[in-house]
Design an enzyme around this catalytic site. Structure first.
Site, mmCIF file in Angstrom:
data_model
loop_
_atom_site.group_PDB
_atom_site.id
_atom_site.type_symbol
_atom_site.label_atom_id
_atom_site.label_comp_id
_atom_site.label_asym_id
_atom_site.label_seq_id
_atom_site.Cartn_x
_atom_site.Cartn_y
_atom_site.Cartn_z
ATOM 1 N N GLY A 1 -14.728 -4.872 -13.194
ATOM 2 C CA GLY A 1 -14.498 -5.202 -11.692
ATOM 3 C C GLY A 1 -14.729 -4.059 -10.956
ATOM 4 O O GLY A 1 -15.411 -3.080 -11.289
ATOM 5 N N GLY A 2 -14.152 -3.986 -9.667
ATOM 6 C CA GLY A 2 -14.480 -2.862 -8.545
ATOM 7 C C GLY A 2 -14.080 -1.516 -9.033
ATOM 8 O O GLY A 2 -14.873 -0.380 -8.964
ATOM 9 N N ALA A 3 -13.032 -1.324 -9.785
ATOM 10 C CA ALA A 3 -12.689 0.155 -10.423
ATOM 11 C C ALA A 3 -13.510 0.514 -11.333
ATOM 12 O O ALA A 3 -13.719 1.662 -11.453
ATOM 13 C CB ALA A 3 -11.159 -0.339 -10.896
ATOM 14 N N GLY B 1 -13.273 -3.205 -18.814
ATOM 15 C CA GLY B 1 -13.189 -3.988 -17.325
ATOM 16 C C GLY B 1 -14.585 -3.757 -16.725
ATOM 17 O O GLY B 1 -15.342 -2.804 -17.205
ATOM 18 N N LYS C 1 -13.126 -4.003 0.979
ATOM 19 C CA LYS C 1 -14.081 -3.129 0.450
ATOM 20 C C LYS C 1 -15.639 -3.625 0.399
ATOM 21 O O LYS C 1 -16.388 -2.766 0.534
ATOM 22 C CB LYS C 1 -13.533 -2.380 -0.911
ATOM 23 C CG LYS C 1 -12.541 -1.537 -0.806
ATOM 24 C CD LYS C 1 -11.863 -1.089 -2.209
ATOM 25 C CE LYS C 1 -10.862 0.004 -2.272
ATOM 26 N NZ LYS C 1 -10.870 0.543 -3.604
ATOM 27 N N SER D 1 0.776 -1.203 -0.087
ATOM 28 C CA SER D 1 0.073 -0.127 -0.205
ATOM 29 C C SER D 1 0.808 1.231 -0.028
ATOM 30 O O SER D 1 1.758 1.314 0.661
ATOM 31 C CB SER D 1 -0.879 0.026 1.313
ATOM 32 O OG SER D 1 -1.817 1.202 1.229
ATOM 33 N N ASN E 1 -14.498 2.588 0.856
ATOM 34 C CA ASN E 1 -12.874 2.802 0.938
ATOM 35 C C ASN E 1 -12.377 3.422 2.074
ATOM 36 O O ASN E 1 -11.378 3.785 2.247
ATOM 37 C CB ASN E 1 -12.328 3.379 -0.539
ATOM 38 C CG ASN E 1 -12.479 4.663 -0.562
ATOM 39 O OD1 ASN E 1 -13.318 5.351 -0.156
ATOM 40 N ND2 ASN E 1 -11.394 5.233 -1.333
ATOM 41 N N ASP F 1 -13.466 6.700 -4.267
ATOM 42 C CA ASP F 1 -12.856 6.070 -5.563
ATOM 43 C C ASP F 1 -13.248 6.733 -6.687
ATOM 44 O O ASP F 1 -12.684 7.256 -7.672
ATOM 45 C CB ASP F 1 -13.091 4.577 -5.416
ATOM 46 C CG ASP F 1 -12.130 3.889 -4.525
ATOM 47 O OD1 ASP F 1 -10.871 4.463 -4.202
ATOM 48 O OD2 ASP F 1 -12.434 2.945 -4.143
ATOM 49 N N GLY G 1 -3.116 6.746 -14.250
ATOM 50 C CA GLY G 1 -3.926 6.339 -13.090
ATOM 51 C C GLY G 1 -3.332 6.996 -11.513
ATOM 52 O O GLY G 1 -4.230 6.717 -10.520
ATOM 53 N N ILE H 1 -6.444 3.705 -15.634
ATOM 54 C CA ILE H 1 -6.074 3.894 -14.193
ATOM 55 C C ILE H 1 -4.886 3.018 -13.791
ATOM 56 O O ILE H 1 -4.551 3.154 -12.489
ATOM 57 C CB ILE H 1 -7.579 3.458 -13.503
ATOM 58 C CG1 ILE H 1 -7.772 2.029 -13.585
ATOM 59 C CG2 ILE H 1 -8.800 4.038 -13.932
ATOM 60 C CD1 ILE H 1 -8.530 1.487 -12.383
#
Ligand code: ATR
Length: 277
Positions: free
Chosen positions: A132-134, A130, A68, A17, A89, A104, A243, A220
């Site tokens: 997914g979560g992003a 995509g 998350k 992180s 988040n 986000d 990103g 991103i």
């Protein structure tokens, strides 16, 4: 005596992180007596960890993978954005209650507007690679900002269809992954939210020859900063957004909420973060 404000990020694993480096930069810049730490917490221990926030004197926590999406049952309240994005988040302890929110989408859109100031939602359709979560955070923020049409292209088409079903918004279309290069001709914005182009992954194979030159490409991925997709786009004159700014901007509301200080995303912060990549 005023207690030192404590905050941090929770993940499993957590060593990768960049959030402690980011928040520590702002703490130092504003000479604040606070700390922001990384906590490695297993998914099965998340509920107990959050319960201990008051006794540990932790004011707020960012959540990262895999917390998350699984945190909802442990929260007293969740804001509308987090509900829509299906992920939290930021957890803030306020008056003994745990409040979940999501910055986000804010980070995604603020970065876009800072790096592509001429782009605006009404300029035309957008495409997202995509599902997914992003992707979900990007989709929520773009729909809320008023884009007229949004097409999701994902390798696993069913996942894109599931997302479209969740939002029930007539502006959302689902395209074929194999047809992604042909589907770009009317766009004002193309966003990559897949992991393709990331260090250690294959490049995103996409032919931009049908993509308008006045349109913007937003990847991103931030490691590397210039992905093969952005390199191709920059070479033909498109405005490019990387990103890293999304990661930096999503942290601004958390810092403000927990350390009561407004902060900026500027070149010196970008440089400081790039040194760690
Ligand atoms: P996040 O929550 O961070 O967005 P994710 O849920 O793992 O991460 O999503 C990763 C995205 O990258 C997905 O859209 C995934 O496509 P699938 O839904 O088909 O898995 C996409 N992705 C990963 N590897 C890919 C590949 N080799 N080719 C195309 N898309 C890929």
């Amino acid at each position: 005596m005023i207690k030192k404000v404590k905050a941090g990020v929770v993940g499993w694993p957590i060593s990768h992180s960049l959030s402690p480096r980011l928040h520590s930069f702002w703490l130092q810049r504003h000479s604040l007596d606070g700390e922001y730490l990384a906590y490695e917490v297993k998914p099965e221990d998340l509920g107990d960890f959050l319960k201990k926030m008051p006794e540990e004197n932790i004011t707020g926590l960012n959540l990262t993978v895999p917390h998350k999406e699984i945190v909802f049952p442990f929260l007293d309240d969740v804001d509308e954005k987090a509900e829509k994005i299906g992920a939290v988040n930021m957890v803030t302890l306020r008056d003994g209650r745990l409040l979940g929110s999501n910055s986000d989408g804010y980070g995604f859109l603020t970065n876009l507007k800072q790096c592509a100031p001429k782009w605006s939602a009404e300029q035309g359709p957008v495409a997202i690679f995509g599902a997914g979560g992003a992707a979900r955070a990007a989709i929520v923020s773009l729909l809320d900002d008023g884009v007229p049409e949004l097409t999701i292209f994902n390798r696993t088409k069913e996942r894109a269809e599931e997302l479209a079903k969740i939002f029930q918004d007539p502006r959302i279309k689902v395209g074929h992954w194999q047809g992604r290069s042909q589907g770009l001709s009317e766009l004002s914005l193309l966003v990559n939210t897949t992991i393709l182009g990331m260090k250690g992954q294959s490049p995103l194979d996409c032919d931009l020859s049908h993509f308008p030159q006045a349109a913007t490409v937003y990847d991103i991925v931030y490691n590397p900063l210039e992905t093969p997709l952005l390199k191709q786009a920059r070479g033909r004159g498109n405005v490019c957004v990387d990103g890293l700014g999304m990661l930096l901007h999503q942290a601004v509301p958390a810092f403000k909420a927990w350390f009561s200080q407004s902060v900026e995303v500027d070149e010196s912060l970008r440089k400081h973060m790039l040194e760690a990549l």
